[in-house]
Design a protein around this motif. Structure first.
Motif, PDB file in Angstrom:
ATOM      1  N   THR A  13       0.846  -1.193   0.000  1.00 48.43           N
ATOM      2  CA  THR A  13       0.000   0.000   0.000  1.00 48.43           C
ATOM      3  C   THR A  13       0.882   1.243   0.000  1.00 48.43           C
ATOM      4  O   THR A  13       1.987   1.237   0.532  1.00 48.43           O
ATOM      5  CB  THR A  13      -0.939   0.034   1.218  1.00 48.43           C
ATOM      6  N   GLY A  14       0.383   2.303  -0.624  1.00 44.40           N
ATOM      7  CA  GLY A  14       1.192   3.518  -0.738  1.00 44.40           C
ATOM      8  C   GLY A  14       2.429   3.272  -1.570  1.00 44.40           C
ATOM      9  O   GLY A  14       3.528   3.697  -1.211  1.00 44.40           O
ATOM     10  N   GLY A  15       2.259   2.606  -2.705  1.00 45.01           N
ATOM     11  CA  GLY A  15       3.409   2.126  -3.474  1.00 45.01           C
ATOM     12  C   GLY A  15       3.899   3.049  -4.569  1.00 45.01           C
ATOM     13  O   GLY A  15       4.613   2.582  -5.466  1.00 45.01           O
ATOM     14  N   THR A  16       3.544   4.330  -4.538  1.00 40.15           N
ATOM     15  CA  THR A  16       3.971   5.221  -5.613  1.00 40.15           C
ATOM     16  C   THR A  16       4.960   6.294  -5.173  1.00 40.15           C
ATOM     17  O   THR A  16       5.451   7.045  -6.009  1.00 40.15           O
ATOM     18  CB  THR A  16       2.757   5.938  -6.247  1.00 40.15           C
ATOM     19  N   LYS A  17       5.257   6.353  -3.883  1.00 38.68           N
ATOM     20  CA  LYS A  17       6.175   7.388  -3.401  1.00 38.68           C
ATOM     21  C   LYS A  17       7.032   6.852  -2.265  1.00 38.68           C
ATOM     22  O   LYS A  17       6.627   5.944  -1.532  1.00 38.68           O
ATOM     23  CB  LYS A  17       5.397   8.614  -2.889  1.00 38.68           C
ATOM     24  N   GLY A  18       8.197   7.432  -2.114  1.00 42.99           N
ATOM     25  CA  GLY A  18       9.015   7.213  -0.927  1.00 42.99           C
ATOM     26  C   GLY A  18       9.292   5.767  -0.607  1.00 42.99           C
ATOM     27  O   GLY A  18       9.688   4.966  -1.466  1.00 42.99           O
ATOM     28  N   ILE A  19       9.086   5.402   0.649  1.00 39.86           N
ATOM     29  CA  ILE A  19       9.409   4.056   1.122  1.00 39.86           C
ATOM     30  C   ILE A  19       8.577   3.004   0.413  1.00 39.86           C
ATOM     31  O   ILE A  19       9.092   1.953   0.006  1.00 39.86           O
ATOM     32  CB  ILE A  19       9.227   3.983   2.651  1.00 39.86           C
ATOM     33  N   GLY A  20       7.285   3.242   0.240  1.00 39.57           N
ATOM     34  CA  GLY A  20       6.434   2.268  -0.433  1.00 39.57           C
ATOM     35  C   GLY A  20       6.863   2.010  -1.859  1.00 39.57           C
ATOM     36  O   GLY A  20       6.885   0.862  -2.324  1.00 39.57           O
ATOM     37  N   LEU A  21       7.212   3.060  -2.566  1.00 35.61           N
ATOM     38  CA  LEU A  21       7.718   2.932  -3.935  1.00 35.61           C
ATOM     39  C   LEU A  21       8.998   2.110  -3.956  1.00 35.61           C
ATOM     40  O   LEU A  21       9.156   1.190  -4.782  1.00 35.61           O
ATOM     41  CB  LEU A  21       7.976   4.321  -4.515  1.00 35.61           C
ATOM     42  N   ALA A  22       9.912   2.407  -3.054  1.00 29.76           N
ATOM     43  CA  ALA A  22      11.180   1.673  -3.007  1.00 29.76           C
ATOM     44  C   ALA A  22      10.964   0.205  -2.670  1.00 29.76           C
ATOM     45  O   ALA A  22      11.636  -0.680  -3.213  1.00 29.76           O
ATOM     46  CB  ALA A  22      12.120   2.318  -1.992  1.00 29.76           C
ATOM     47  N   ILE A  23      10.014  -0.082  -1.780  1.00 32.35           N
ATOM     48  CA  ILE A  23       9.719  -1.476  -1.437  1.00 32.35           C
ATOM     49  C   ILE A  23       9.165  -2.215  -2.647  1.00 32.35           C
ATOM     50  O   ILE A  23       9.592  -3.332  -2.967  1.00 32.35           O
ATOM     51  CB  ILE A  23       8.735  -1.554  -0.253  1.00 32.35           C
ATOM     52  N   ALA A  24       8.213  -1.599  -3.342  1.00 28.73           N
ATOM     53  CA  ALA A  24       7.614  -2.238  -4.515  1.00 28.73           C
ATOM     54  C   ALA A  24       8.671  -2.521  -5.580  1.00 28.73           C
ATOM     55  O   ALA A  24       8.710  -3.615  -6.165  1.00 28.73           O
ATOM     56  CB  ALA A  24       6.507  -1.352  -5.084  1.00 28.73           C
ATOM     57  N   GLU A  25       9.540  -1.566  -5.825  1.00 30.29           N
ATOM     58  CA  GLU A  25      10.557  -1.742  -6.866  1.00 30.29           C
ATOM     59  C   GLU A  25      11.625  -2.747  -6.447  1.00 30.29           C
ATOM     60  O   GLU A  25      12.142  -3.487  -7.290  1.00 30.29           O
ATOM     61  CB  GLU A  25      11.155  -0.383  -7.221  1.00 30.29           C
ATOM     62  N   ASN A  40      -3.632   8.415  -5.971  1.00 33.13           N
ATOM     63  CA  ASN A  40      -3.517   9.081  -7.264  1.00 33.13           C
ATOM     64  C   ASN A  40      -3.471   8.042  -8.386  1.00 33.13           C
ATOM     65  O   ASN A  40      -2.496   7.300  -8.527  1.00 33.13           O
ATOM     66  CB  ASN A  40      -2.260   9.951  -7.290  1.00 33.13           C
ATOM     67  N   ALA A  41      -4.534   7.995  -9.200  1.00 38.57           N
ATOM     68  CA  ALA A  41      -4.648   6.961 -10.224  1.00 38.57           C
ATOM     69  C   ALA A  41      -3.548   7.055 -11.272  1.00 38.57           C
ATOM     70  O   ALA A  41      -3.014   6.030 -11.716  1.00 38.57           O
ATOM     71  CB  ALA A  41      -6.019   7.050 -10.901  1.00 38.57           C
ATOM     72  N   ALA A  42      -3.195   8.266 -11.679  1.00 39.75           N
ATOM     73  CA  ALA A  42      -2.156   8.434 -12.701  1.00 39.75           C
ATOM     74  C   ALA A  42      -0.813   7.933 -12.193  1.00 39.75           C
ATOM     75  O   ALA A  42      -0.049   7.297 -12.942  1.00 39.75           O
ATOM     76  CB  ALA A  42      -2.065   9.895 -13.118  1.00 39.75           C
ATOM     77  N   GLU A  43      -0.495   8.216 -10.935  1.00 37.17           N
ATOM     78  CA  GLU A  43       0.769   7.757 -10.369  1.00 37.17           C
ATOM     79  C   GLU A  43       0.787   6.241 -10.219  1.00 37.17           C
ATOM     80  O   GLU A  43       1.826   5.606 -10.435  1.00 37.17           O
ATOM     81  CB  GLU A  43       1.014   8.443  -9.023  1.00 37.17           C
ATOM     82  N   VAL A  44      -0.344   5.662  -9.880  1.00 35.72           N
ATOM     83  CA  VAL A  44      -0.429   4.203  -9.789  1.00 35.72           C
ATOM     84  C   VAL A  44      -0.176   3.584 -11.154  1.00 35.72           C
ATOM     85  O   VAL A  44       0.611   2.640 -11.296  1.00 35.72           O
ATOM     86  CB  VAL A  44      -1.805   3.765  -9.247  1.00 35.72           C
ATOM     87  N   GLU A  45      -0.825   4.105 -12.170  1.00 31.61           N
ATOM     88  CA  GLU A  45      -0.666   3.568 -13.528  1.00 31.61           C
ATOM     89  C   GLU A  45       0.784   3.653 -13.997  1.00 31.61           C
ATOM     90  O   GLU A  45       1.320   2.690 -14.573  1.00 31.61           O
ATOM     91  CB  GLU A  45      -1.572   4.335 -14.494  1.00 31.61           C
ATOM     92  N   ALA A  46       1.417   4.789 -13.735  1.00 32.94           N
ATOM     93  CA  ALA A  46       2.809   4.963 -14.163  1.00 32.94           C
ATOM     94  C   ALA A  46       3.733   3.980 -13.457  1.00 32.94           C
ATOM     95  O   ALA A  46       4.642   3.406 -14.078  1.00 32.94           O
ATOM     96  CB  ALA A  46       3.256   6.398 -13.900  1.00 32.94           C
ATOM     97  N   GLU A  47       3.520   3.772 -12.166  1.00 34.08           N
ATOM     98  CA  GLU A  47       4.382   2.859 -11.422  1.00 34.08           C
ATOM     99  C   GLU A  47       4.150   1.410 -11.830  1.00 34.08           C
ATOM    100  O   GLU A  47       5.098   0.614 -11.897  1.00 34.08           O
ATOM    101  CB  GLU A  47       4.182   3.030  -9.921  1.00 34.08           C
TER     102      GLU A  47
END
Length: 253
Positions: A13-25, A40-47
């Protein structure tokens, strides 16, 4: 070290910024299929596109984790898209530091109940996994009194207690549960980036507290979280991993 994450399925959850983004990647880089949500739907789609480019299955949806039914539906859709679920990472925070009642409500619904509802929704799926793991993202503010004392610190402390309870109660089902407590973590667009500009005195004071002379990167926090989520950490459960560069000085037994 082989984290044995190839082919595993994870929700962040919260996978498009900061720590959540880094964890997902980081999960995707280790070969895990990943589903993310954020508001944010656009940020989710991009990620999701970036994750899929790593050669793994990826899924995403715009969701506010304070919306229980929407979060539950997301978990079900994510598991259907990925073909099951092995890992859940509860990362979202309302970042509520005010002392007003609205801040307490936001912290409760997002930080605490957003985590509880995620785990509850995922539990039937985790019970089918042979290497199920829950990772909750707390904070050093849950261990000590700092400028975020109030709803933020209180609910981060509650997450540690909640996760410890999960670890004990789910051990017989081979479902592990651990917490990560990051120290101050800096990234563009994050809270410390905003504080650096908007409240430079607080930023300088906070930076001076860390003997390393710097703040963490999201990737440094993600490395610890992904390890705890992985089968390589198969006998680690009920742990609160503090990643703070020696910022806090309390002894954790």
């Amino acid at each position: 070290m082989d984290l044995k994450l190839q082919g595993r399925k994870a929700v962040v959850t919260g996978g498009t910024k900061g720590i959540g983004l880094a964890i997902a990647e980081t999960l995707a880089a280790e070969g895990a299929a990943v589903a993310i949500c954020a508001r944010n739907a656009a940020e989710v789609e991009a990620e999701v596109e970036r994750l899929a480019a790593k050669g793994v299955a990826a899924f995403g949806k715009a969701v506010d984790v304070a919306d229980g039914p929407a979060l539950t539906a997301f978990v079900t859709e994510a598991a259907n898209a990925l073909g099951g679920l092995d890992i859940v990472v509860a990362n979202v925070s309302a970042l509520a530091v005010g002392g007003d009642e609205e801040s307490w409500k936001k912290g409760f619904e997002t930080d605490l109940m957003g985590t509880v509802r995620l785990v509850d929704a995922a539990m039937p799926l985790l019970e089918k996994s042979d290497a199920a793991a829950i990772v909750t993202i707390s904070s050093v503010s849950g261990r000590e009194i700092d400028f975020a004392a109030g709803p933020y610190g209180a609910f981060k402390a509650a997450l540690i207690h909640y996760t410890q309870g999960l670890a004990y109660n789910l051990a017989a089902k081979n479902i592990r549960a651990n917490t990560v407590s990051p120290g101050n973590t800096y990234f563009k667009g994050g809270v410390w980036d905003q504080i650096e500009t908007g409240n430079p005195e607080l930023f300088r004071a906070s930076l001076a507290l860390n003997p390393t002379g710097r703040m963490a990167t999201p990737e440094e926090i993600a490395n610890g979280a992904v390890f705890l989520a992985s089968p390589a950490a198969s006998f680690i459960t009920g742990t609160n991993l503090v990643i703070d560069g020696a910022l806090t000085r309390g002894v954790q037994f």
